[in-house]
Motif scaffolding. Sequence first.
Motif, PDB file in Angstrom:
ATOM      1  N   ILE A   1       0.834  -1.202   0.000  1.00 40.10           N
ATOM      2  CA  ILE A   1       0.000   0.000   0.000  1.00 40.10           C
ATOM      3  C   ILE A   1       0.869   1.253   0.000  1.00 40.10           C
ATOM      4  CG2 ILE A   1      -1.621   1.345   1.404  1.00 40.10           C
ATOM      5  CD1 ILE A   1      -2.981  -1.255   2.162  1.00 40.10           C
TER       6      ILE A   1
ATOM      7  N   PHE B   1      -2.080   3.520   4.952  1.00 41.62           N
ATOM      8  CA  PHE B   1      -3.412   2.911   5.070  1.00 41.62           C
ATOM      9  C   PHE B   1      -4.492   3.984   5.006  1.00 41.62           C
ATOM     10  CE2 PHE B   1      -0.897  -0.351   7.470  1.00 41.62           C
ATOM     11  CZ  PHE B   1      -1.156  -1.426   6.636  1.00 41.62           C
TER      12      PHE B   1
ATOM     13  N   LEU C   1      -4.778   5.638   1.437  1.00 40.67           N
ATOM     14  CA  LEU C   1      -5.470   4.846   0.419  1.00 40.67           C
ATOM     15  C   LEU C   1      -6.981   5.011   0.535  1.00 40.67           C
ATOM     16  CD1 LEU C   1      -5.721   2.722  -1.790  1.00 40.67           C
ATOM     17  CD2 LEU C   1      -5.467   0.952  -0.029  1.00 40.67           C
TER      18      LEU C   1
ATOM     19  N   MET D   1      -9.002  -3.902   1.357  1.00 37.61           N
ATOM     20  CA  MET D   1      -8.054  -2.869   0.945  1.00 37.61           C
ATOM     21  C   MET D   1      -7.188  -3.344  -0.223  1.00 37.61           C
ATOM     22  SD  MET D   1      -6.860  -1.115   4.539  1.00 37.61           S
ATOM     23  CE  MET D   1      -6.166   0.333   3.736  1.00 37.61           C
TER      24      MET D   1
ATOM     25  N   MET E   1      -7.062  -1.043  -3.965  1.00 37.17           N
ATOM     26  CA  MET E   1      -5.996  -0.480  -4.796  1.00 37.17           C
ATOM     27  C   MET E   1      -6.284  -0.700  -6.278  1.00 37.17           C
ATOM     28  SD  MET E   1      -2.465  -1.330  -2.734  1.00 37.17           S
ATOM     29  CE  MET E   1      -2.884  -3.012  -2.280  1.00 37.17           C
TER      30      MET E   1
END
Length: 667
Positions: free
Chosen positions: A115, A205, A208, A541, A545
Amino acid sequence: MDTPDEKPRQRTDPTKTTTETLRQAGKQAGKIVRDIATVPPRSVHPALVPGVSVEETGRTYRTDPLVFGVAASFTIAFIAWGVFAGDNLAGTTQAVLDWVVEYFGFFFTTIATVILVFMLFIGFTRYGRIPLGRDDEEPEYSMFSWISMLFAAGMGIGLVFWGAAEPLTFFENPPPGTVEANTLEAMHTAQAQVLYHWGPQAWAFYALVGGAIAYGAFRRGRTPLISSIFAPLLGEGRTTGPLGRTIDVFSIIVTLFGTAASLGLGALQIGHGVEIVSGIGELGNGVLIAAIAVLTACFIASAVSGVSKGIRALSNINAVAALVLAFFVFFVGPTLLILNVIPSVAVQFLGDLPEMIARSASQGDEAQMFLSSWTIFYWAWWISWSPFVGMFIAKISRGRTIRQFVSVVILVPAAISLVWFAIFGTTAIQQQMDGAGLTVDPPEEVLFGVLDNLPFPLITSILLILLISIFFITGADSASLVMGTLSQQGRPDPSRWVAVVWGVLVGVIAAVLLVTGEEGSGLRSLQNVTIIAALPFAVIMAFMMVAFMKDLRRDPMILRERYARAAVRHSVMAGLEEYGDDFALVPVEYDHSEDDLAWIDESEVDDSLAEVYATATEAIDIIPDAGADAGADAIPDAATHADPAAALAEDTAESVDEAGGTAPTER
């Protein structure tokens, strides 16, 4: 007579050749747009959309009974489990945690790095120029208020709780396979490890989730929900169906436990501070629960007042209080040592980063124990906070470019964390080396012990309690608003009753987790539940992306670049093929009467955009270059054509030149 090597160049009518060439170039550019574009609405050319805010869509919001009901029911059931079978809850969460760490520990450590790399990529490549809003939109908040709010919501209580305790812990018990304990080397290694837990990877985190939501809500016109991020993968319809609602339910649950864990830590530290200041001795659970109740009432009052009134005011106050406390410890503590530690730790962090990233259970039981107790817990903690912190910073980051967003959200708080831990951690370590006798168990007592060894301990302890309390309020305040938004289909300002319900449940969970099970198991239960709740959202998550990247590749600004490069590239190739070196690209007047030369699909253009196309009266044409000897009269009348691609190419080239760069190579 021409020789075989000097065959006469075949000349054709420049107007006809140019027209056909540009039509082909336009078709090629149009194909690129059609291949990668999602048109909102379908009648608007995607490269011309300046950004659509969710407010401009006329969307209405209501409470989603399924999302609210499932999340609330699960929360109430969990509270009942803690109240009526606390020991069973503690044992069960420990067993589940052991399974999660054993089989998914590598996933937490891997996704943290992935990430971070992803966010740096989109922030510092061509995607970084994309605004989180309309093309001409200005930021809503000042830089100071923006940083204060995201920092207070992001990890305020944790910084205070672990500011001195974590560096001192790693000084006395360094990470496995590193350095000898209680040495100067251990001090630097400890600070580097702390920055690994609290630095760029932690904030990636948040970046994002926040960046994806802000982009979707303020540039694509989507509802500010976690599920809406997945529209490029699932389609707009499915994000409001069962799968999208499941994502939102998970987001609420993980927010509840992540917030409760942090609030529980804050309550422990506030309780110890009250013991020191009042001198009444050890407080029982009843007093801790009472403190949580009072603070819960405060943050609910702040939440219903709105972001601009409540959270912004409290965040600015807290930023000032934190600066006052930090400057005090800096100047009365080991100032020169702190100044020397900051650059040393920054460099050592970069040097130790590969080793810290590569640490895994394959290195033995000691490494596995360290990862499960510290690193994996932290990644899970940040993941559990990412839905509500991400949604909150999305709300306050409107109008910023992605490059500004990534730079501030990832790098600025990481730099502040470096300085914060350097001040409080180095002071604690120096006092320990001088024989202060500080103890890291329990960790909530360490910072008060450090302040007790400095001047004015009573005043600074009171200031610390105030600081923790406001961090408590701002964190829970933000969480209750975000959970209200998730419960009401993305409503930016959720109903007061919804915010109150979630605020009360957060406070109750924090209190239950603190008193669950046998004595001393409260903090362990907090950590266990946080990691367990974060696992499903970590998987979410990973797909986030992919969805975000797909969205950015379709952004109007990126389309215009591709559009322009395709048109110019094909025009240059056609010119070289037709005229060799003797050609130029010049602006010519567009004759609207030649409709047979237009290549834009009329079905993609509605009346509202007719004026936009009509004003594109300059385009690029290919003409033979007569050279210096022929003079201006030798240049033939330029062919006229309807080629918005070329006009867009000219605009893009100018904007790129003004920015001091060149358009990136098309992939």
